[in-house]
Design a protein around this motif. Structure first.
Motif, PDB file in Angstrom:
ATOM      1  N   THR A   1      -3.800  50.014 -31.475  1.00 46.04           N
ATOM      2  CA  THR A   1      -2.987  50.063 -32.690  1.00 46.04           C
ATOM      3  C   THR A   1      -1.612  50.650 -32.403  1.00 46.04           C
ATOM      4  O   THR A   1      -1.497  51.673 -31.730  1.00 46.04           O
ATOM      5  CB  THR A   1      -3.697  50.906 -33.775  1.00 46.04           C
ATOM      6  OG1 THR A   1      -4.925  50.277 -34.113  1.00 46.04           O
ATOM      7  CG2 THR A   1      -2.847  51.030 -35.018  1.00 46.04           C
ATOM      8  N   TYR A   2      -0.590  50.004 -32.931  1.00 48.38           N
ATOM      9  CA  TYR A   2       0.780  50.474 -32.771  1.00 48.38           C
ATOM     10  C   TYR A   2       1.320  51.106 -34.054  1.00 48.38           C
ATOM     11  O   TYR A   2       2.327  51.797 -34.028  1.00 48.38           O
ATOM     12  CB  TYR A   2       1.702  49.308 -32.385  1.00 48.38           C
ATOM     13  CG  TYR A   2       1.490  48.804 -30.982  1.00 48.38           C
ATOM     14  CD1 TYR A   2       2.331  49.187 -29.947  1.00 48.38           C
ATOM     15  CD2 TYR A   2       0.428  47.952 -30.680  1.00 48.38           C
ATOM     16  CE1 TYR A   2       2.134  48.725 -28.655  1.00 48.38           C
ATOM     17  CE2 TYR A   2       0.220  47.479 -29.397  1.00 48.38           C
ATOM     18  CZ  TYR A   2       1.075  47.866 -28.388  1.00 48.38           C
ATOM     19  OH  TYR A   2       0.871  47.411 -27.109  1.00 48.38           O
ATOM     20  N   ASP A   3       0.668  50.852 -35.154  1.00 46.90           N
ATOM     21  CA  ASP A   3       1.117  51.341 -36.450  1.00 46.90           C
ATOM     22  C   ASP A   3       0.734  52.813 -36.612  1.00 46.90           C
ATOM     23  O   ASP A   3      -0.436  53.166 -36.647  1.00 46.90           O
ATOM     24  CB  ASP A   3       0.466  50.502 -37.556  1.00 46.90           C
ATOM     25  CG  ASP A   3       1.029  50.821 -38.936  1.00 46.90           C
ATOM     26  OD1 ASP A   3       1.455  51.974 -39.153  1.00 46.90           O
ATOM     27  OD2 ASP A   3       1.034  49.916 -39.788  1.00 46.90           O
ATOM     28  N   TYR A   4       1.729  53.677 -36.728  1.00 47.66           N
ATOM     29  CA  TYR A   4       1.467  55.108 -36.826  1.00 47.66           C
ATOM     30  C   TYR A   4       0.705  55.465 -38.101  1.00 47.66           C
ATOM     31  O   TYR A   4      -0.078  56.406 -38.127  1.00 47.66           O
ATOM     32  CB  TYR A   4       2.776  55.900 -36.762  1.00 47.66           C
ATOM     33  CG  TYR A   4       3.173  56.273 -35.352  1.00 47.66           C
ATOM     34  CD1 TYR A   4       3.627  57.538 -35.046  1.00 47.66           C
ATOM     35  CD2 TYR A   4       3.070  55.351 -34.309  1.00 47.66           C
ATOM     36  CE1 TYR A   4       4.001  57.887 -33.749  1.00 47.66           C
ATOM     37  CE2 TYR A   4       3.432  55.682 -33.021  1.00 47.66           C
ATOM     38  CZ  TYR A   4       3.891  56.956 -32.740  1.00 47.66           C
ATOM     39  OH  TYR A   4       4.241  57.295 -31.458  1.00 47.66           O
ATOM     40  N   SER A   5       0.948  54.734 -39.188  1.00 46.25           N
ATOM     41  CA  SER A   5       0.203  54.996 -40.423  1.00 46.25           C
ATOM     42  C   SER A   5      -1.285  54.749 -40.202  1.00 46.25           C
ATOM     43  O   SER A   5      -2.134  55.515 -40.664  1.00 46.25           O
ATOM     44  CB  SER A   5       0.712  54.108 -41.560  1.00 46.25           C
ATOM     45  OG  SER A   5       2.026  54.440 -41.901  1.00 46.25           O
ATOM     46  N   ARG A   6      -1.607  53.669 -39.503  1.00 43.79           N
ATOM     47  CA  ARG A   6      -3.008  53.351 -39.222  1.00 43.79           C
ATOM     48  C   ARG A   6      -3.622  54.378 -38.269  1.00 43.79           C
ATOM     49  O   ARG A   6      -4.787  54.762 -38.422  1.00 43.79           O
ATOM     50  CB  ARG A   6      -3.124  51.937 -38.645  1.00 43.79           C
ATOM     51  CG  ARG A   6      -4.562  51.504 -38.353  1.00 43.79           C
ATOM     52  CD  ARG A   6      -5.446  51.617 -39.566  1.00 43.79           C
ATOM     53  NE  ARG A   6      -6.842  51.281 -39.282  1.00 43.79           N
ATOM     54  CZ  ARG A   6      -7.867  51.707 -39.991  1.00 43.79           C
ATOM     55  NH1 ARG A   6      -7.680  52.487 -41.037  1.00 43.79           N
ATOM     56  NH2 ARG A   6      -9.095  51.343 -39.669  1.00 43.79           N
ATOM     57  N   LEU A   7      -2.856  54.840 -37.276  1.00 42.80           N
ATOM     58  CA  LEU A   7      -3.359  55.862 -36.364  1.00 42.80           C
ATOM     59  C   LEU A   7      -3.693  57.142 -37.126  1.00 42.80           C
ATOM     60  O   LEU A   7      -4.721  57.784 -36.872  1.00 42.80           O
ATOM     61  CB  LEU A   7      -2.316  56.154 -35.278  1.00 42.80           C
ATOM     62  CG  LEU A   7      -2.112  55.044 -34.241  1.00 42.80           C
ATOM     63  CD1 LEU A   7      -0.909  55.357 -33.361  1.00 42.80           C
ATOM     64  CD2 LEU A   7      -3.364  54.866 -33.379  1.00 42.80           C
ATOM     65  N   LYS A   8      -2.838  57.499 -38.060  1.00 38.80           N
ATOM     66  CA  LYS A   8      -3.092  58.677 -38.905  1.00 38.80           C
ATOM     67  C   LYS A   8      -4.372  58.467 -39.719  1.00 38.80           C
ATOM     68  O   LYS A   8      -5.211  59.366 -39.827  1.00 38.80           O
ATOM     69  CB  LYS A   8      -1.899  58.910 -39.828  1.00 38.80           C
ATOM     70  CG  LYS A   8      -2.021  60.090 -40.781  1.00 38.80           C
ATOM     71  CD  LYS A   8      -0.681  60.307 -41.465  1.00 38.80           C
ATOM     72  CE  LYS A   8      -0.762  61.392 -42.534  1.00 38.80           C
ATOM     73  NZ  LYS A   8      -1.401  60.911 -43.769  1.00 38.80           N
ATOM     74  N   GLU A   9      -4.529  57.272 -40.289  1.00 44.91           N
ATOM     75  CA  GLU A   9      -5.736  56.960 -41.071  1.00 44.91           C
ATOM     76  C   GLU A   9      -6.988  57.058 -40.207  1.00 44.91           C
ATOM     77  O   GLU A   9      -8.031  57.562 -40.647  1.00 44.91           O
ATOM     78  CB  GLU A   9      -5.629  55.560 -41.666  1.00 44.91           C
ATOM     79  CG  GLU A   9      -4.657  55.435 -42.819  1.00 44.91           C
ATOM     80  CD  GLU A   9      -4.558  53.998 -43.298  1.00 44.91           C
ATOM     81  OE1 GLU A   9      -5.270  53.130 -42.745  1.00 44.91           O
ATOM     82  OE2 GLU A   9      -3.762  53.745 -44.216  1.00 44.91           O
ATOM     83  N   LEU A  10      -6.906  56.556 -38.982  1.00 50.13           N
ATOM     84  CA  LEU A  10      -8.077  56.563 -38.095  1.00 50.13           C
ATOM     85  C   LEU A  10      -8.539  57.985 -37.806  1.00 50.13           C
ATOM     86  O   LEU A  10      -9.744  58.268 -37.800  1.00 50.13           O
ATOM     87  CB  LEU A  10      -7.748  55.837 -36.782  1.00 50.13           C
ATOM     88  CG  LEU A  10      -7.681  54.318 -36.871  1.00 50.13           C
ATOM     89  CD1 LEU A  10      -7.072  53.738 -35.597  1.00 50.13           C
ATOM     90  CD2 LEU A  10      -9.066  53.720 -37.104  1.00 50.13           C
TER      91      LEU A  10
END
Length: 399
Positions: free
Chosen positions: A261-270
């Motif tokens: 994943t490159y999306d920082y928002s998604r990394l935060k969610e994970l």
């Protein structure tokens, strides 16, 4: 070959050369070739990174439709010289570069904001745009602007998505590896082991603020930090009794998505999902074992209620558990401590026996398990707000 897909590969290597998985690919040669062929030897004035904010929630067909819708708006609103090398890279981002022509930088910014508004209105999509200008006409400045456009786009983690952000060195400069990483990891480890779901929000606020808001970490640093935190949380869950195969399944899924994943928002969610998920598993496991342990302890109490040796430590030895743990677990499950529970059961039985005038108060005290009449009297008064003799007098005569 689809030119937009090839452009996506180009931008992927331009922005993240250290993450390239193709050892035969020569990014420097390709960048030089593109510079010559696509830009005629000139350098662009700016680079743009556009992120589809809700990409991970869309189906494959919806993703293709969203991409085409965004590209259609870009093609209708921007001149060819303003959307050079338009391509879709690393899952959910569109990149392009362009020439200012007769525009000033502020005019271009307003033009991109107008583009953003039209994407919202005509394509009904939430997108976040990052824009960075080249500092000079050089290959190094082009690559740096490409990376800084990503940095600008990631401001959505701190300031909210569906906006246009222009890179500002004063507010968006990258930070080095965070020395507080171990503190954050240990906080998550302790959170999971506690099984305290009420604390997930507080702990994650600290972790998320440090990793995603107060400063910027490049993916080359952030990914291994997040993965090691997930491993720490998984280890904590297993150590307190959660089924290891269940933990392994969830952690492997999370680790895999973090790595791609490159999306920082998604990394935060994970990371937030992992913290909440592992803590919930420990909570469920703890409550299941607590309830089971408390039921067994309650049965032992009732079977040995009149034994003067019955106590918290007596039960802990019988059950093979720590006395402090048993005390906390029993109170959590039963709403009363072990000693309080024992005393209430004994006093209930004593009240029944006090109705029989043939039994002395001393006989009753020893019969229900108290070691002395004085202790029996103190406990009885504490629970019933009267003495055993007063209780007998009132209830025997009124009965």
């Amino acid at each position: 070959m689809d030119v937009s897909l090839w452009n996506g590969v180009f931008w992927n290597h331009m922005v993240y050369p250290e993450l390239s998985s193709d050892d035969t690919y020569d990014p420097t040669l390709t960048v030089s070739g593109v510079h010559k062929e696509a830009l005629g030897g000139r350098f662009p004035d700016y680079v743009i990174c556009l992120c589809l904010d809700d990409y991970h929630t869309l189906s494959p067909d919806e993703r293709r439709s969203a991409l085409e819708a965004v590209k259609d708006v870009i093609s209708s609103r921007l001149q060819p010289s303003q959307r050079i090398l338009l391509g879709f890279a690393h899952a959910n981002s569109l990149y392009w570069c362009g020439m200012l022509g007769g525009m000033s930088q502020p005019e271009l910014i307003e033009h991109i904001k107008s583009l953003h508004k039209q994407i919202n209105e005509s394509a009904s999509l939430s997108v976040t745009i990052g824009l960075a200008f080249l500092a000079d006409e050089s290959m190094q400045a082009w690559r740096l602007a490409s990376q800084l456009a990503v940095v600008a786009q990631r401001s959505k983690v701190r300031l909210g998505s569906n906006q246009v952000f222009v890179y500002d060195e004063k507010t968006m400069s990258p930070s080095p590896f965070l020395a507080t990483y171990w503190r954050l990891g240990n906080s998550l480890y302790r959170l999971v082991r506690s099984g305290d779901k009420s604390q997930v929000g507080n702990v994650m606020y600290d972790v998320s603020h440090t990793l995603f808001t107060s400063s910027y970490l490049g993916l080359i640093y952030l990914r291994p930090i997040l993965q090691s935190m997930v491993i720490l949380m998984a280890q904590g869950a297993i150590e307190v009794g959660v089924e290891s195969t269940e933990v392994a399944r969830d952690s492997e899924r999370c680790l895999s998505e973090i790595s791609t994943t490159y999306d920082y928002s998604r990394l935060k969610e994970l990371l937030e999902e992992a913290a909440a998920g592992f803590t919930a598993k420990v909570h469920a496991r703890f409550h299941s074992s607590v309830n089971q342990l408390s039921c067994i302890a309650d049965s032992l109490i009732k079977d040995n209620l009149y034994d003067p040796e019955l106590s918290l430590h007596y039960l802990a030895r019988k059950l093979g558990v720590n006395a402090s743990y048993l005390s906390r677990a029993f109170k959590k499950a039963m709403g009363a401590g072990v000693v309080e529970h024992i005393n209430r059961l004994r006093i209930d039985e004593a009240k029944r026996l006090l109705l029989d005038n043939n039994l002395s108060i001393t006989d009753i005290a020893f019969r229900v398990g108290f070691g002395s009449v004085q202790h029996f009297g103190r406990v009885f008064r504490a629970i019933e707000c009267t003495s055993p003799s007063e209780y007998r007098s009132k209830h025997v005569h009124s009965g």
